[in-house]
Scaffold this active site. Structure first.
Site, PDB file in Angstrom:
ATOM      1  N   GLU A 212       0.873  -1.172   0.000  1.00 34.86           N
ATOM      2  CA  GLU A 212       0.000   0.000   0.000  1.00 34.86           C
ATOM      3  C   GLU A 212       0.911   1.223   0.000  1.00 34.86           C
ATOM      4  OE1 GLU A 212      -3.109   0.018  -0.457  1.00 34.86           O
ATOM      5  OE2 GLU A 212      -3.574  -2.113  -0.173  1.00 34.86           O
ATOM      6  N   CYS A 246      -2.179   9.147   2.654  1.00 30.66           N
ATOM      7  CA  CYS A 246      -1.720   8.583   1.380  1.00 30.66           C
ATOM      8  C   CYS A 246      -2.677   8.871   0.228  1.00 30.66           C
ATOM      9  CB  CYS A 246      -1.496   7.080   1.512  1.00 30.66           C
ATOM     10  SG  CYS A 246      -2.942   6.160   2.052  1.00 30.66           S
TER      11      CYS A 246
END
Length: 458
Positions: A212, A246
């Site tokens: 990720e 993110c």
């Protein structure tokens, strides 16, 4: 931590896994329930740790960290029994008498490596999937958020057998030592550069990974967007956690006809959320460390500051800042910003923006604001990205029915909800053959067998 200690941790967990205890539904359910109770019991300490590390308010800690985890655990507990069931599949006529199914099997000993920006959520969320799927877990929190790392270690040590679920604290050398070991699965959240190292290390043992990562997630505001609402949702998505998210909007491309209106609206909503002097707001999140602060501070020299721009070196705080007259040559446009700086650029043609984005690395998220369904479909279809929203930001993360993950440079694999269970499960294919009869044409026995096979294969 040395090699011997790392091997000892893994061997202890492998021995526990091989007892078969984690395979049972009741065991997994009990551990998920224990995890939920643990988060409730340590709520006060968790709030304090997040305050220490990032100056998060209890509201922000609840909405972006704890609340998400409670939702994920509840969702897993509700659906776990169904997820664990074997899936029946069709069997072709050539396999008459047999039955086929897929059995969900845990990988075994898993490593979860967590980042610092959501140090609780992004450590525990993957572990929920690993536990639900019947694995053991070794967790490595970020050393940059020491208070949260410490509370993770304390509460997990008090709640679980270390042979089943344990936390290993430490700096870069500890992560390196862990990555040298043979794992059954590695789940990493962090930067693209470190993600490449994780994948390289995993390849030595052919260990499967989920990465990720991140990237420069764009926002497109078209001329028919509801500008004030778009501004409100962009400001919320960008400056939550001081931009250290993110999937935060990294930059905005706005149609020239609505640019000034968008800028005015974003300034208004920044003041509404954080006050006229955000650096004096006791609940405004700070930058995680000096190096990151200095990197962001240097970006303020790019373009023109149209809002914000003030900093507090002692508190490591930077105001929510909007930057105009930015080009792709500027330093802040070379990598993911990961902070409270929002560059704004202008476009005339939507197809020009789409063409430009298709030439770039694939981002983790994309957000499009506009009211025309044809344009919405056009953007969603023609720009590759991990996941995103139409007329919103960040909200796709909170839907457990949607997979969350990147593509290309922004990552591989996905999780959340059932996708977390699937990520940590091997789908084992099984065919159960009958012994009541035996089809003769499967064996090499002359022309008749060949003729029958040829007919079946038409």
């Amino acid at each position: 931590m040395g090699t011997i200690e790392a091997e000892k941790i893994i061997n202890r967990q492998r021995n526990f896994f091989q007892t078969g205890e984690t395979l049972a539904y009741e065991f997994r359910k009990q551990k998920l329930t224990a995890l939920k109770d643990m988060l409730k019991s340590y709520k006060k300490e968790i709030y304090q740790a997040l305050k220490n590390d990032l100056n998060k308010s209890e509201y922000e800690a609840l909405t972006t960290e704890l609340g998400f985890l409670h939702t994920e655990i509840d969702f897993a507990l509700k659906h776990l029994k169904n997820w664990m069931k074997s899936e029946k599949t069709e069997t072709p006529v050539t396999h008459k008498g047999s039955k086929s199914y897929i059995q969900k099997e845990p990988y075994g000993v898993t490593l979860v490596m967590a980042p610092w920006n959501y140090p609780l959520q992004l450590a525990i969320a993957p572990a929920i999937g690993a536990i639900a799927a019947g694995n053991t877990v070794v967790m490595k929190p970020s050393e940059l958020t020491q208070s949260t790392s410490a509370i993770l270690a304390d509460m997990i040590r008090a709640t679980f057998d270390e042979g089943y679920f344990t936390v290993v604290e430490g700096a870069k050398d500890v992560s390196q030592q862990l990555l040298e070991q043979r794992w059954d699965y590695i789940f990493f959240t962090g930067s693209t550069n470190v993600g490449k190292i994780v994948m390289e290390k995993a390849s030595k043992h052919l260990t499967p990974v989920t990465l990720e990562l991140g990237g420069k997630s764009p926002v497109i505001v078209d001329k028919d967007a509801k500008v004030d609402l778009a501004a409100k949702r962009i400001v919320w998505g960008k400056f939550t956690n001081a931009g250290q998210t993110c999937v935060a909007p990294d930059y905005v491309y706005v149609h020239e006809k609505v640019k000034l209106k968008l800028l005015r609206a974003m300034k208004k909503h920044i003041q509404s959320f954080y006050g006229k002097k955000p650096l004096q707001n006791e609940d405004y999140v700070r930058i995680v460390g000096k190096d990151h602060f200095d990197r962001l501070h240097a970006f303020l020299a790019d373009g023109d500051i149209v809002h914000g721009g003030n900093v507090n070196d002692e508190k490591l705080s930077i105001e929510p800042t909007i930057l105009d007259k930015i080009s792709w040559d500027d330093a802040l446009m070379q990598d993911e910003i990961f902070g409270p700086l929002l560059p704004v650029m202008t476009f005339r043609s939507l197809d020009d923006v789409i063409g430009e984005m298709k030439q770039m690395e694939k981002p983790l998220a994309l957000y499009y604001f506009g009211e025309t369904e044809q344009k919405q479909r056009h953007v969603m279809t023609n720009v590759p990205f991990g996941g995103g929203c139409i007329n919103d930001t960040l909200y796709h993360l909170a839907n457990p029915h949607l997979p969350f993950g990147g593509i290309g440079n922004s990552g591989m694999g996905a999780y959340h909800g059932k996708y977390s269970f699937d990520t940590f499960s091997h789908r084992k294919s099984i065919l159960k053959q009958t012994t009541k009869f035996d089809i003769p044409f499967r064996y090499p026995s002359g022309r008749l067998s060949k003729a029958i096979v040829e007919r079946l294969m038409k």
